[in-house]
Structure formats: structure tokens, C-alpha cells
Design a protein around this motif. Structure first.
Motif, mmCIF file in Angstrom:
data_model
loop_
_atom_site.group_PDB
_atom_site.id
_atom_site.type_symbol
_atom_site.label_atom_id
_atom_site.label_comp_id
_atom_site.label_asym_id
_atom_site.label_seq_id
_atom_site.Cartn_x
_atom_site.Cartn_y
_atom_site.Cartn_z
ATOM 1 N N ALA A 115 0.663 -1.048 -0.048
ATOM 2 C CA ALA A 115 -0.200 0.008 0.022
ATOM 3 C C ALA A 115 0.960 1.314 0.155
ATOM 4 C CB ALA A 115 -0.869 -0.127 1.308
ATOM 5 N N VAL A 116 1.905 1.249 0.652
ATOM 6 C CA VAL A 116 2.753 2.463 0.815
ATOM 7 C C VAL A 116 3.514 2.659 -0.241
ATOM 8 C CG1 VAL A 116 4.825 3.583 2.065
ATOM 9 C CG2 VAL A 116 2.847 2.491 3.485
ATOM 10 N N SER A 117 3.962 1.510 -1.028
ATOM 11 C CA SER A 117 4.667 1.818 -2.221
ATOM 12 C C SER A 117 3.893 2.173 -3.368
ATOM 13 C CB SER A 117 5.130 0.349 -2.542
ATOM 14 O OG SER A 117 6.002 0.001 -1.563
ATOM 15 N N TYR A 118 2.466 1.600 -3.306
ATOM 16 C CA TYR A 118 1.393 2.222 -4.250
ATOM 17 C C TYR A 118 1.269 3.670 -4.257
ATOM 18 C CZ TYR A 118 -2.286 1.881 -7.457
ATOM 19 O OH TYR A 118 -3.162 2.172 -8.464
ATOM 20 N N ILE A 119 1.145 4.261 -2.912
ATOM 21 C CA ILE A 119 0.737 5.568 -2.701
ATOM 22 C C ILE A 119 2.397 6.549 -2.968
ATOM 23 C CG2 ILE A 119 0.417 7.313 -0.949
ATOM 24 C CD1 ILE A 119 -0.968 5.126 0.667
ATOM 25 N N VAL A 120 3.411 6.162 -2.731
ATOM 26 C CA VAL A 120 4.554 6.742 -3.066
ATOM 27 C C VAL A 120 4.595 6.782 -4.572
ATOM 28 C CG1 VAL A 120 7.071 6.652 -3.015
ATOM 29 C CG2 VAL A 120 5.666 6.479 -0.776
ATOM 30 N N GLY A 121 4.737 5.650 -5.159
ATOM 31 C CA GLY A 121 4.840 5.506 -6.652
ATOM 32 C C GLY A 121 3.460 6.650 -7.288
ATOM 33 N N GLY A 122 2.267 6.574 -6.636
ATOM 34 C CA GLY A 122 1.353 7.250 -7.451
ATOM 35 C C GLY A 122 1.336 8.764 -7.027
ATOM 36 N N LEU A 123 1.965 9.235 -5.926
ATOM 37 C CA LEU A 123 2.177 10.641 -5.977
ATOM 38 C C LEU A 123 3.218 11.303 -6.796
ATOM 39 C CD1 LEU A 123 1.531 10.800 -1.851
ATOM 40 C CD2 LEU A 123 -0.044 11.459 -3.729
ATOM 41 N N ILE A 124 4.069 10.239 -7.216
ATOM 42 C CA ILE A 124 5.080 11.147 -8.133
ATOM 43 C C ILE A 124 4.491 11.539 -9.461
ATOM 44 C CG2 ILE A 124 7.367 10.641 -9.374
ATOM 45 C CD1 ILE A 124 7.984 8.710 -7.072
ATOM 46 N N PRO A 125 3.778 10.792 -10.137
ATOM 47 C CA PRO A 125 3.061 11.599 -11.477
ATOM 48 C C PRO A 125 2.116 12.524 -11.086
ATOM 49 C CG PRO A 125 2.469 9.307 -11.002
ATOM 50 C CD PRO A 125 3.495 9.362 -10.066
ATOM 51 N N LEU A 126 1.487 12.302 -9.978
ATOM 52 C CA LEU A 126 0.421 13.376 -9.581
ATOM 53 C C LEU A 126 0.987 14.723 -9.035
ATOM 54 C CD1 LEU A 126 -2.649 12.521 -10.305
ATOM 55 C CD2 LEU A 126 -2.651 12.329 -7.855
ATOM 56 N N PHE A 127 2.247 14.936 -8.419
ATOM 57 C CA PHE A 127 2.689 15.771 -7.918
ATOM 58 C C PHE A 127 2.605 17.143 -8.808
ATOM 59 C CE2 PHE A 127 6.206 18.571 -6.374
ATOM 60 C CZ PHE A 127 5.716 18.940 -5.338
ATOM 61 N N PRO A 128 2.915 17.128 -10.296
ATOM 62 C CA PRO A 128 2.926 18.315 -10.947
ATOM 63 C C PRO A 128 1.464 18.976 -11.328
ATOM 64 C CG PRO A 128 4.262 16.424 -12.001
ATOM 65 C CD PRO A 128 3.624 15.919 -11.021
ATOM 66 N N TYR A 129 0.422 18.056 -11.294
ATOM 67 C CA TYR A 129 -0.951 18.758 -11.208
ATOM 68 C C TYR A 129 -1.487 19.418 -9.863
ATOM 69 C CZ TYR A 129 -1.136 15.406 -15.020
ATOM 70 O OH TYR A 129 -0.977 14.770 -16.314
ATOM 71 N N PHE A 130 -0.697 19.055 -9.041
ATOM 72 C CA PHE A 130 -0.757 20.135 -7.519
ATOM 73 C C PHE A 130 -0.372 21.089 -7.688
ATOM 74 C CE2 PHE A 130 -1.348 15.753 -5.594
ATOM 75 C CZ PHE A 130 -2.661 16.109 -4.684
ATOM 76 N N ILE A 131 0.999 21.194 -8.574
ATOM 77 C CA ILE A 131 1.510 22.617 -8.465
ATOM 78 C C ILE A 131 1.341 23.471 -9.811
ATOM 79 C CG2 ILE A 131 3.282 22.468 -6.556
ATOM 80 C CD1 ILE A 131 5.296 21.603 -8.708
ATOM 81 N N LEU A 132 0.894 22.876 -10.729
ATOM 82 C CA LEU A 132 0.754 23.787 -11.725
ATOM 83 C C LEU A 132 -0.747 23.751 -12.357
ATOM 84 C CD1 LEU A 132 3.875 21.789 -13.743
ATOM 85 C CD2 LEU A 132 3.658 24.477 -13.256
ATOM 86 N N LYS A 133 -0.955 24.909 -12.950
ATOM 87 C CA LYS A 133 -2.411 25.219 -13.225
ATOM 88 C C LYS A 133 -3.058 24.480 -14.439
ATOM 89 C CE LYS A 133 -5.111 29.155 -11.735
ATOM 90 N NZ LYS A 133 -5.173 30.558 -11.702
ATOM 91 N N HIS A 134 -2.527 24.465 -15.550
ATOM 92 C CA HIS A 134 -2.720 23.986 -16.702
ATOM 93 C C HIS A 134 -2.484 22.423 -16.853
ATOM 94 C CE1 HIS A 134 -3.980 28.058 -18.142
ATOM 95 N NE2 HIS A 134 -2.687 28.290 -17.645
ATOM 96 N N PRO A 135 -3.490 21.689 -17.360
ATOM 97 C CA PRO A 135 -3.251 20.228 -17.504
ATOM 98 C C PRO A 135 -2.116 19.947 -18.569
ATOM 99 C CG PRO A 135 -5.626 20.761 -17.415
ATOM 100 C CD PRO A 135 -4.901 22.146 -17.612
ATOM 101 N N ALA A 136 -2.031 20.780 -19.738
ATOM 102 C CA ALA A 136 -1.100 20.385 -20.656
ATOM 103 C C ALA A 136 0.158 20.716 -20.019
ATOM 104 C CB ALA A 136 -1.293 21.213 -21.854
ATOM 105 N N THR A 137 0.674 21.579 -19.399
ATOM 106 C CA THR A 137 1.880 21.961 -18.646
ATOM 107 C C THR A 137 2.015 20.856 -17.913
ATOM 108 O OG1 THR A 137 1.119 24.276 -18.552
ATOM 109 C CG2 THR A 137 3.346 23.769 -18.088
ATOM 110 N N ALA A 138 1.155 20.738 -16.909
ATOM 111 C CA ALA A 138 1.394 19.760 -15.694
ATOM 112 C C ALA A 138 1.584 18.109 -16.453
ATOM 113 C CB ALA A 138 0.130 19.394 -14.663
ATOM 114 N N LEU A 139 1.220 17.821 -17.602
ATOM 115 C CA LEU A 139 1.171 16.718 -18.195
ATOM 116 C C LEU A 139 2.854 16.436 -18.599
ATOM 117 C CD1 LEU A 139 0.290 13.907 -19.566
ATOM 118 C CD2 LEU A 139 -0.214 15.265 -21.595
#
Lengths: 232, 232
Positions: free
Chosen positions: B156-180
Motif C-alpha cells: 500500500a505504501v509503495s503504491y501511494i509513494v509511486g502514485g504521488l510522483i506522477p500526480l505531484f505536477p498537477y498539484f503545483i501547476l495550473k494547466h493540465p497540458a503543462t502539468a502533463l
């Protein structure tokens, strides 16, 4: 005895396929279901739930299928590299290999004399000696050559089949809230049936397995639903 | 020999933890990444991507963690039920069990006389005889009591850590295309590093493992992206 051995072998030959179906369908029934439930609390139309759900099923089936493929390939490579090492050691370090065989039998209470007689016989047939070390020292069985490919296909298809069940109501119903209710009912029934069948095949109590599987799916969906509510 | 045996044991005790990290992180790095990428092609704000991504991470980590827990419990129960059966058979059907031991040794070229001497010794110590059947007939090792719980937490912890890495840019950037774009770069690097480290621990070539892992994640994301585009 033959019947017993036969039973054991049957158990093992079917279990690779069953194991792969269980791996794919456990996650396929649970994660897309939970994701769709989560988004139902956050959006007004089913279009986006279908998009996210389908993207998830595509991503999940590819990731898990390729994961199964690579795991199968790694097992096969690991077997081959250990086999090469044992073959080398039997020639280059026969004393040390002999001692390893002796260690195994000493654990089970055999006398030094009996052990000596066993190792002498093994030394006469290095190929069987290597086989013995592979199975009894390292606990490795030769993987089937088609294992990796079959595993990949079984896991991916099971994930897709499992994932389409909870998503189906969102295809035919217009309102997320209505689709969610149908999806919850349909998926909980599917989880119960899947858990029951899984229990029958894996030798656990079918009822216990049905309850456990249903709780897992329900819990994942409930948390995803709650989290999506908080975040929007 | 001791060093060699020690090496083998080290390899096995660490491998449960490593295996669980690999199970959790392989999917954690891949599926949320692919889902977020897919949705980036379908929506205008990052809010919904974050909602779907977080719901997916919650659902995936719970489903896979509980899956690992149940698998661990099933292994332990399977071991106990087979142990009980072997204990019963050694008492009730000693001839048939003796024949099973003999079968195993016949495969490796031992003489009937040697086999007879081995089975006689085993019969004097039924407990070791049962241990022998568990390991060498059925290929089962006694699972550690904490295995199921540890496995659940690690996955579970490995999944969460792994999953937060690709999601992190979407937290700090406003536009989906840039975050992508940032997510693609960050995640492909993370997949390469993860694949490399995984290769080192599992004994495959680290470079090959890095390439395979990166391709898996990239392919899943590309298909999810394409599918989301078509569906919206």
C-alpha cells in the motif's frame, strides 16, 4: 499414492492460470469500481466517469499484463542463471556441493553413512545432481516456456472483464447518482460471486473468501468516494 | 559452503519485502500516471485530474494492500491445512507416504536399498518426516506470522509513494497540458530509476529492467491518453 500425486500435480498445473485470473480480476473489479464511485460524487455527467474509467482499465490492464509478462521472463531468466551456476559448481566445487546435499539430509535426521551413500550416487550422475540442487536446495521449478506470455494475456483480459462490470451502468444510464447505485449493486454481487469462486479454487472457505473480497472492494470504493468528495 | 548458504538465505529473507515494494510501486508509478495523462487530454482544469488521481491512488493502494494481506493469509492457511493433512497421512497411511518419499528419491537415481534405508530413518522421526514432505513433496515453506500484515503495508505504501510522483505536477501547476509535460518527464525518470534498482535487486540486468519498466509505464500512459481523447 498415484492418485494423491496426480491430485497434487493437477492442483499445480491449473493454479498458474487461476492465480493470473485472480490477480487481474481482483484489481479489475475493485479499482475501476472505486474510481467511478469516487468520481460520481464529484461530477455531473457520466461522460467524464466513462473517460476516466476506460483510461484506468486501459492503463491497469497494460500495466498489470506487462508486469506479469516481465515477472514470468524474470523467473525464467533466474532459473536459467541458477541452473548455469549449479552446473558450474558441480564441476568446479564438487566438495562444497556435496556438503550442501549433506546439510539438507542432516536436517532430516539421516545418518552420515546414509548421506555418504546418497552423495556418492549423485556424483555418478551430475545431471540429476544438478536437478536435485535446483529443486531441493534452491526450491526452483523449471518454468514453462509459454508462461510469461500466457500470464500477460490472462491478467490483462481478467482486468478488462472485471473493470467493465462496474463501468457498464455508466454507459447505459445518464445520471451519475443512478448509475452509481446500479454499479454498487452489480459490482458487490460480482465481487461476492468472484470471491466465492476464488475460494473454491484456492482451497479457502468460499463464504469467507466471498465476504473478504466484497469488503475489500467496498472499502476501496468508500474511501475513494469520500476522498473525491473532500477534494472537489 | 556456509557463505554460499548464507548468501541464499539473505537473498530469500530480503526478497519478500523487495517483492512487495516492486508489486506496489510498479502499478503505483504506472496506473495513476497513465490515468492523469489520459484525463489531461480530456479536461481543462487540473482539479478533476487531482480528484480522479487521488481516488485512484486510494482505491489502488487499498485494493492491492488488502489483496496482499489476503494472499498472505491464504498462504498461511494453505500451509497449515497441508501440514495437518501430512501429519494425518504419516500416521494413517504410512505405506503410501513411504512410497511418496521413495518416488522423490527414485527420480534422482538412488538405489532401492538406499531409499529403503532413508525411509526407515524417517519413520523413526515422524516430525522430521512431515517436515520433509512439506518441503520436498509439496514445495511449501512455513510462512512468517507477520508476513500478511507486513505485505499489506509495504504494498500500500509503495503504491501511494509511486502514485504521488506522477500526480505531484498537477498539484503545483495550473494547466493540465503543462502539468502533463512535467509529469511525463518526472515519471519517466522515476520509472527508469525504479526499473534500474528493481533490476539490481532481482538479479536481472539493471539497464534492461530500466528500459522495460519505462516502456511499460509509457505504453500504458499513451494508450490511456489516446483512449481518453477518443472518448471525449
Amino acid at each position: 499414492m498415484d492418485q494423491h500425486l496426480h491430485h497434487v500435480e493437477e492442483h499445480f498445473s491449473g493454479s498458474d492460470f487461476i492465480r493470473d485470473v485472480v490477480i487481474g480480476m481482483s484489481d479489475g473489479l475493485t479499482v475501476p469500481f472505486a474510481l467511478a464511485a469516487g468520481l460520481s460524487g464529484a461530477v455531473d455527467t457520466t461522460t467524464l466517469i466513462l473517460t476516466a474509467g476506460s483510461a484506468e482499465i486501459a492503463a491497469g490492464s497494460i500495466a498489470m499484463g506487462l508486469g506479469g509478462y516481465l515477472a514470468g521472463k524474470t523467473d525464467a531468466e533466474h532459473y536459467e542463471s541458477e541452473l548455469a551456476r549449479e552446473k558450474r559448481e558441480v564441476i568446479e566445487l564438487p566438495e562444497s556441493e556435496e556438503e550442501e546435499v549433506s546439510e539438507i539430509f542432516r536436517e532430516y535426521g539421516l545418518e552420515e553413512e546414509q548421506i555418504k551413500s546418497i552423495t556418492e550416487t549423485m556424483k555418478k550422475n551430475p545431471e540429476k545432481w544438478v536437478d536435485f540442487m535446483m529443486r531441493f536446495e534452491l526450491g526452483l521449478e523449471k518454468p514453462e516456456p509459454t508462461r510469461a506470455r500466457n500470464s500477460a494475456i490472462t491478467i490483462a483480459v481478467s482486468y478488462i472483464v472485471g473493470g467493465l462490470i462496474p463501468l457498464f451502468p455508466y454507459f447505459i444510464l445518464k445520471h451519475p447518482a443512478t448509475a452509481l447505485m446500479v454499479s454498487v449493486v452489480v459490482t458487490l454481487i460480482a465481487l461476492m460471486i468472484f470471491g466465492y469462486v476464488k475460494g473454491r479454487f484456492t482451497g479457502t472457505s468460499p463464504f469467507k473468501s466471498a465476504v473478504q473480497t466484497t469488503i475489500t472492494g467496498g472499502l476501496a470504493a468508500a474511501v475513494a468516494f469520500g476522498l473525491a468528495r473532500i477534494l472537489t
